[in-house]
Design a protein around this motif. Structure first.
Motif, PDB file in Angstrom:
ATOM      1  N   GLN A  91       6.358  -4.005 -12.895  1.00 50.60           N
ATOM      2  CA  GLN A  91       6.350  -2.548 -12.902  1.00 50.60           C
ATOM      3  C   GLN A  91       4.929  -2.004 -12.789  1.00 50.60           C
ATOM      4  N   ALA A  92       3.990  -2.680 -13.418  1.00 50.95           N
ATOM      5  CA  ALA A  92       2.589  -2.245 -13.334  1.00 50.95           C
ATOM      6  C   ALA A  92       2.068  -2.346 -11.909  1.00 50.95           C
ATOM      7  N   ILE A  93       2.527  -3.340 -11.175  1.00 53.03           N
ATOM      8  CA  ILE A  93       2.137  -3.473  -9.765  1.00 53.03           C
ATOM      9  C   ILE A  93       2.780  -2.355  -8.941  1.00 53.03           C
ATOM     10  N   ASN A  94       4.067  -2.162  -9.130  1.00 47.05           N
ATOM     11  CA  ASN A  94       4.811  -1.187  -8.325  1.00 47.05           C
ATOM     12  C   ASN A  94       4.387   0.262  -8.608  1.00 47.05           C
ATOM     13  N   LYS A  95       3.982   0.538  -9.833  1.00 48.96           N
ATOM     14  CA  LYS A  95       3.656   1.910 -10.230  1.00 48.96           C
ATOM     15  C   LYS A  95       2.159   2.116 -10.466  1.00 48.96           C
ATOM     16  N   THR A  96       1.339   1.291  -9.844  1.00 48.18           N
ATOM     17  CA  THR A  96      -0.105   1.359 -10.082  1.00 48.18           C
ATOM     18  C   THR A  96      -0.667   2.765  -9.882  1.00 48.18           C
ATOM     19  N   GLN A  97      -0.333   3.398  -8.780  1.00 47.72           N
ATOM     20  CA  GLN A  97      -0.905   4.701  -8.477  1.00 47.72           C
ATOM     21  C   GLN A  97      -0.466   5.761  -9.479  1.00 47.72           C
ATOM     22  N   GLU A 150      -9.408 -19.490 -13.300  1.00 50.26           N
ATOM     23  CA  GLU A 150      -9.599 -19.245 -14.731  1.00 50.26           C
ATOM     24  C   GLU A 150     -10.543 -18.076 -15.019  1.00 50.26           C
ATOM     25  N   HIS A 151     -11.005 -17.369 -13.986  1.00 51.38           N
ATOM     26  CA  HIS A 151     -11.801 -16.163 -14.179  1.00 51.38           C
ATOM     27  C   HIS A 151     -10.850 -14.982 -14.288  1.00 51.38           C
ATOM     28  N   ARG A 152     -11.074 -14.155 -15.270  1.00 52.83           N
ATOM     29  CA  ARG A 152     -10.253 -12.950 -15.451  1.00 52.83           C
ATOM     30  C   ARG A 152     -10.855 -11.853 -14.583  1.00 52.83           C
ATOM     31  N   SER A 153     -10.226 -11.580 -13.461  1.00 56.81           N
ATOM     32  CA  SER A 153     -10.819 -10.707 -12.447  1.00 56.81           C
ATOM     33  C   SER A 153     -10.139  -9.346 -12.421  1.00 56.81           C
ATOM     34  N   ALA A 154     -10.965  -8.289 -12.508  1.00 55.77           N
ATOM     35  CA  ALA A 154     -10.458  -6.920 -12.438  1.00 55.77           C
ATOM     36  C   ALA A 154     -10.182  -6.544 -10.991  1.00 55.77           C
ATOM     37  N   LEU A 155      -9.258  -5.609 -10.794  1.00 60.09           N
ATOM     38  CA  LEU A 155      -8.914  -5.143  -9.462  1.00 60.09           C
ATOM     39  C   LEU A 155      -9.097  -3.639  -9.356  1.00 60.09           C
ATOM     40  N   ARG A 156      -9.226  -3.168  -8.127  1.00 61.29           N
ATOM     41  CA  ARG A 156      -9.222  -1.754  -7.822  1.00 61.29           C
ATOM     42  C   ARG A 156      -8.132  -1.500  -6.784  1.00 61.29           C
ATOM     43  N   HIS A 157      -7.479  -0.343  -6.896  1.00 62.79           N
ATOM     44  CA  HIS A 157      -6.368  -0.028  -5.995  1.00 62.79           C
ATOM     45  C   HIS A 157      -6.800   1.028  -4.993  1.00 62.79           C
ATOM     46  N   ASN A 158      -6.499   0.782  -3.725  1.00 69.45           N
ATOM     47  CA  ASN A 158      -6.834   1.734  -2.671  1.00 69.45           C
ATOM     48  C   ASN A 158      -5.671   1.795  -1.696  1.00 69.45           C
ATOM     49  N   GLU A 159      -4.961   2.904  -1.708  1.00 72.50           N
ATOM     50  CA  GLU A 159      -3.757   3.077  -0.901  1.00 72.50           C
ATOM     51  C   GLU A 159      -2.779   1.953  -1.214  1.00 72.50           C
ATOM     52  N   GLU A 160      -2.530   1.042  -0.282  1.00 68.67           N
ATOM     53  CA  GLU A 160      -1.536  -0.006  -0.537  1.00 68.67           C
ATOM     54  C   GLU A 160      -2.161  -1.337  -0.928  1.00 68.67           C
ATOM     55  N   ASN A 161      -3.474  -1.402  -0.999  1.00 69.30           N
ATOM     56  CA  ASN A 161      -4.145  -2.669  -1.235  1.00 69.30           C
ATOM     57  C   ASN A 161      -4.813  -2.732  -2.605  1.00 69.30           C
ATOM     58  N   PHE A 162      -4.995  -3.951  -3.090  1.00 69.13           N
ATOM     59  CA  PHE A 162      -5.668  -4.232  -4.353  1.00 69.13           C
ATOM     60  C   PHE A 162      -6.866  -5.128  -4.038  1.00 69.13           C
ATOM     61  N   SER A 185     -14.811  -8.652  -1.754  1.00 65.25           N
ATOM     62  CA  SER A 185     -14.097  -8.053  -0.616  1.00 65.25           C
ATOM     63  C   SER A 185     -12.685  -8.616  -0.488  1.00 65.25           C
ATOM     64  N   PHE A 186     -12.326  -9.536  -1.386  1.00 62.43           N
ATOM     65  CA  PHE A 186     -11.002 -10.156  -1.298  1.00 62.43           C
ATOM     66  C   PHE A 186      -9.929  -9.135  -1.656  1.00 62.43           C
ATOM     67  N   THR A 187      -8.887  -9.079  -0.843  1.00 59.22           N
ATOM     68  CA  THR A 187      -7.850  -8.053  -0.989  1.00 59.22           C
ATOM     69  C   THR A 187      -6.459  -8.661  -1.077  1.00 59.22           C
ATOM     70  N   TYR A 188      -5.630  -8.077  -1.960  1.00 64.92           N
ATOM     71  CA  TYR A 188      -4.204  -8.393  -2.036  1.00 64.92           C
ATOM     72  C   TYR A 188      -3.410  -7.178  -1.556  1.00 64.92           C
ATOM     73  N   THR A 189      -2.293  -7.425  -0.928  1.00 67.19           N
ATOM     74  CA  THR A 189      -1.321  -6.350  -0.747  1.00 67.19           C
ATOM     75  C   THR A 189      -0.413  -6.337  -1.970  1.00 67.19           C
ATOM     76  N   LYS A 190       0.379  -5.294  -2.098  1.00 65.93           N
ATOM     77  CA  LYS A 190       1.337  -5.251  -3.205  1.00 65.93           C
ATOM     78  C   LYS A 190       2.294  -6.431  -3.125  1.00 65.93           C
ATOM     79  N   GLU A 191       2.718  -6.750  -1.909  1.00 61.61           N
ATOM     80  CA  GLU A 191       3.650  -7.878  -1.724  1.00 61.61           C
ATOM     81  C   GLU A 191       2.992  -9.197  -2.121  1.00 61.61           C
ATOM     82  N   ASP A 192       1.685  -9.330  -1.841  1.00 59.65           N
ATOM     83  CA  ASP A 192       0.955 -10.543  -2.252  1.00 59.65           C
ATOM     84  C   ASP A 192       0.989 -10.707  -3.773  1.00 59.65           C
ATOM     85  N   LEU A 193       0.727  -9.605  -4.471  1.00 62.37           N
ATOM     86  CA  LEU A 193       0.695  -9.669  -5.931  1.00 62.37           C
ATOM     87  C   LEU A 193       2.077  -9.960  -6.509  1.00 62.37           C
TER      88      LEU A 193
END
Length: 574
Positions: free
Chosen positions: A283-289, A326-338, A344-352
């Motif tokens: 739910q946190a992924i789907n409702k990030t924005q 094992e690194h706890r990595s923070a993300l930033r959300h921009n439109e549909e990508n994380f 510069s590494f990016t995930y899509t919502k589907e990737d996550l």
């Protein structure tokens, strides 16, 4: 080695005990949000859905009487908690495994079994896994939870106290040390260098290094000798053994402290708990924005009403971390990508979502999402926290609507300063109250030293200041009539004159201080024990300072004087 100190029995401590209360309105650095939460809850009711006019306010400075006690309020809200459909049996079985590793008591196992009962609620608190148990307030949190659970059980509501170990946190610097007062009266910071990635790895992934043997030796070299020290050292060495996980060492020592009280611990890094919490991450992924927008709006709302936002929020924020090697990595959300922060590494919502499905243990909540996972896994009726936690719950409450959980009652933990007989006598001798310490060490030192100086010389300084002030004022008034520029020149001269006299006064005090070295050391030691680093004792000192003097019955003394209803700072003089 010096002979063991003679320590009073617990009964002796109780017979000498005196208690006073200090409202947080009189304690430095108490935030407006925290003060209103404690004493004027109608001002913050929009930020805490569980707050209402039925909450107790028995020791509010305004003395506004309210009809229901805390226990009655929890009882009336328990039905909402019980209706939730937690996977109680699965969670209970995981907790049983974890707590047996910590060496829990039979009472703790009975509490875990009680969790399976659909009518049982949880009274939860938690803290980072500080070295040797961390600051005193970790103990005070646990005691508040234990006491409230007991009071609810006496009223017929099944309740168990649970301590959430913040093992997923990656700020090792905050948990790497412990403070005690050494035998010379100085604040001694004992710091451990754990094994593992100390920058970005969760504390639960770090292990105890060989340095721990030196750390334990440092601790007990600082503490006074007593009949309690041998057993305390044995238990600490068992908990903090080389190669043991840092968070598990913390869990074992907290278990030792509260063996008789049945405190249940939970380590959220367990892979089976991560599996159960997967729907919250989804739910946190789907409702990030939407979540980010709600948090930004809440922060702005708080600030518009004159409060502070405890946690920084932004529209691109994400309420969870991913684990990358094992690194706890923070993300930033921009439109549909994380995007991984600082990368510069990016995930899509589907990737996550695919990553989550493959292995939920690769996800970790941030401070905003952690309580929601807690309340999804456990039937939380009450969460007990300190001032910072109370503050960030004012923000978190804005996002509970996105998840299948209800906002719990938020309760401020009990707060104590413990003043031993020796320090109490010194304060009286010096004509000081505990609150005088808030002015700072140098102010207190000067005040006490001045009171022990040759009063004739002090009087001469005072008289000199008064006479000079009077005569220079008269001269200035006369010069103004003749030539204002001369009066202005005198003004600057006056400042120099009084500066030199005050400087001479200070040098006189310092000169005397050198001759009164014992008194200076007493002042510094008393300040270090009662208000170390200009901070409340509970935020700096470790409990071993008192355990070495009074044994584990010191915890019984604290428990006896813990009251979940209390909103003030308690001063225990023993």
């Amino acid at each position: 080695m010096s002979a063991p100190q003679s320590n009073p029995s617990n009964n002796d401590i109780l017979s000498q005990l005196s208690i006073s209360q200090l409202p947080f309105t009189q304690i430095p650095n108490s935030s407006k949000l925290y003060l209103d939460y404690l004493y004027d809850s109608t001002q913050v009711i929009d930020f805490y859905p569980s707050l209402n006019s039925n909450n107790s306010s028995n020791n509010s400075p305004t003395n506004s009487p309210l009809p229901k006690s805390l226990v009655e309020t929890v009882l009336s809200n328990s039905a909402n908690v019980i209706r939730r459909t937690q996977q109680r049996d699965l969670v209970a079985n995981i907790l049983k495994e974890q707590n047996q590793v910590f060496g829990c008591s039979e009472k703790a196992l009975q509490n875990i079994e009680l969790l399976k009962d659909p009518s049982t609620v949880a009274i939860i608190t938690g803290q980072q896994a500080g070295l040797f148990g961390g600051p005193l307030y970790s103990v005070y949190k646990a005691l508040t939870a234990i006491k409230l659970a007991e009071e609810l059980n006496l009223k017929g509501q099944k309740a168990i106290p649970i301590f959430w170990i913040a093992s997923e946190d990656h700020d090792y610097e905050e948990v790497s040390f412990s403070n005690v007062i050494n035998r010379e009266g100085h604040l001694n910071k004992i710091k451990h260098e754990a094994k593992g990635n100390l920058g970005n790895s969760s504390i639960g992934n770090l292990t105890i290094s060989q340095e721990i043997e030196e750390n334990i030796s440092q601790l007990f070299a600082s503490l006074p000798q007593s009949e309690f020290v041998s057993e305390l050292e044995k238990e600490l060495c068992s908990a903090y053994s080389i190669e043991k996980a840092f968070a598990k060492a913390f869990g074992q020592i907290i278990t030792n402290f509260f063996t008789k009280y049945g405190l249940v611990l939970i380590d959220p890094m367990d892979t089976k708990l991560k599996q159960l919490a997967a729907p919250i991450f989804e739910q946190a992924i789907n409702k990030t924005q939407e979540i980010a927008q709600a948090l930004v709006n809440r922060s702005q709302e708080l600030e518009s009403k004159g409060y502070h936002a405890q946690v920084y929020t932004s529209l691109d924020m994400v309420t969870f971390f991913t684990l990358e090697n094992e690194h706890r990595s923070a993300l930033r959300h921009n439109e549909e990508n994380f995007t991984l922060k600082h990368s510069s590494f990016t995930y899509t919502k589907e990737d996550l979502l695919a990553k989550l499905k493959a292995d939920p243990s690769n996800f970790s909540p941030n401070v905003m999402l952690r309580p929601i996972i807690q309340d999804y896994l456990l039937p939380t009726a009450v969460y007990i926290g300190g001032p910072a936690e109370v503050a960030y719950f004012a923000q978190i409450s804005a996002i509970y609507k996105f998840f299948p959980v209800e906002f719990p009652i938020i309760l401020a933990r009990n707060s104590f300063t413990v003043i031993q007989h020796r320090d109490s006598n010194l304060l009286k001798k010096w004509g000081l109250e505990f609150t005088d310490l808030f002015a700072g060490l140098e102010v207190i030192k000067r005040k006490v030293l001045e009171n022990n100086l040759d009063q004739e010389i002090i009087q001469v300084f005072d008289e000199t200041n008064q006479v000079l002030q009077s005569q220079l004022d008269k001269l200035q008034n006369s010069l103004v009539k003749i030539d204002p520029t001369l009066a202005e020149a005198l003004r600057g001269g006056k400042e120099k004159i009084f500066y030199q006299i005050n400087n001479l006064h200070t040098r006189f005090i310092n000169s005397n201080a050198k001759r009164q070295e014992t008194l200076v050391k007493q002042i510094e030691r008393t300040f270090n024990v009662l208000y170390p680093h200009k901070n409340l004792q509970e935020r700096e000192l470790n409990i071993y300072h008192f355990l070495a003097r009074y044994g584990v019955k010191f915890i019984d003394l604290l428990y006896k004087n813990t009251s979940p209803e209390n909103k003030n700072h308690l001063i225990l003089s023993i």
